[in-house]
Scaffold this motif. Structure first.
Motif, short mmCIF file in Angstrom:
data_model
loop_
_atom_site.label_atom_id
_atom_site.label_comp_id
_atom_site.label_asym_id
_atom_site.label_seq_id
_atom_site.Cartn_x
_atom_site.Cartn_y
_atom_site.Cartn_z
N GLU A 99 0.84 -1.21 0.00
CA GLU A 99 0.00 0.00 0.00
C GLU A 99 0.87 1.25 0.00
O GLU A 99 0.60 2.20 -0.74
CB GLU A 99 -0.91 -0.02 1.22
CG GLU A 99 -1.91 1.12 1.26
CD GLU A 99 -2.81 1.07 2.49
OE1 GLU A 99 -3.15 2.16 3.00
OE2 GLU A 99 -3.16 -0.04 2.93
N GLU A 100 1.91 1.26 0.82
CA GLU A 100 2.82 2.41 0.87
C GLU A 100 3.53 2.60 -0.46
O GLU A 100 3.69 3.73 -0.93
CB GLU A 100 3.84 2.23 2.00
CG GLU A 100 3.24 2.39 3.38
CD GLU A 100 4.23 2.07 4.50
OE1 GLU A 100 5.39 1.73 4.19
OE2 GLU A 100 3.83 2.16 5.68
N GLN A 101 3.94 1.50 -1.07
CA GLN A 101 4.61 1.57 -2.37
C GLN A 101 3.66 2.11 -3.43
O GLN A 101 4.03 2.97 -4.24
CB GLN A 101 5.12 0.18 -2.77
CG GLN A 101 6.01 0.20 -3.99
CD GLN A 101 6.58 -1.18 -4.29
OE1 GLN A 101 6.05 -2.20 -3.86
NE2 GLN A 101 7.67 -1.22 -5.02
N ALA A 102 2.42 1.63 -3.41
CA ALA A 102 1.42 2.10 -4.37
C ALA A 102 1.14 3.59 -4.16
O ALA A 102 1.03 4.36 -5.13
CB ALA A 102 0.14 1.29 -4.23
N ARG A 103 1.03 4.01 -2.91
CA ARG A 103 0.79 5.42 -2.61
C ARG A 103 1.95 6.29 -3.12
O ARG A 103 1.75 7.36 -3.68
CB ARG A 103 0.58 5.62 -1.11
CG ARG A 103 0.05 7.00 -0.76
CD ARG A 103 -0.25 7.17 0.73
NE ARG A 103 -1.22 6.20 1.21
CZ ARG A 103 -0.99 5.32 2.21
NH1 ARG A 103 0.17 5.30 2.83
NH2 ARG A 103 -1.93 4.48 2.59
N GLY A 104 3.17 5.80 -2.92
CA GLY A 104 4.35 6.52 -3.39
C GLY A 104 4.36 6.65 -4.90
O GLY A 104 4.67 7.72 -5.44
#
Length: 70
Positions: free
Chosen positions: A11-16
């Motif tokens: 999720e953090e990677q996708a948000r980034g």
């Protein structure tokens, strides 16, 4: 557990990546605006030149018509 950590990392990677894509899109929009503004200013200058030429032509013809009898 482990699955939750993986999901959070994804999720953090996708948000980034989404944030990065939005920044790129904003930059491209700014560049497009700059290009459009430059193009419109150049067009405005050309049109002003054409208008000046037309006005001079109208004035010359009006003056010539006024100098001629009948």
């Amino acid at each position: 557990g482990r699955a939750q950590e993986l999901a959070k990392g994804a999720e953090e990677q996708a948000r980034g990546r989404l944030d990065e894509a939005q920044q790129v899109a904003r930059q491209q929009m700014r560049e497009a605006d700059v290009y459009a503004l430059q193009t419109l200013k150049r067009l405005q200058q050309e049109l002003e030149g054409f208008l000046t030429t037309v006005r001079r032509g109208v004035e010359a013809l009006e003056q010539r018509a006024a100098e001629r009898p009948g």
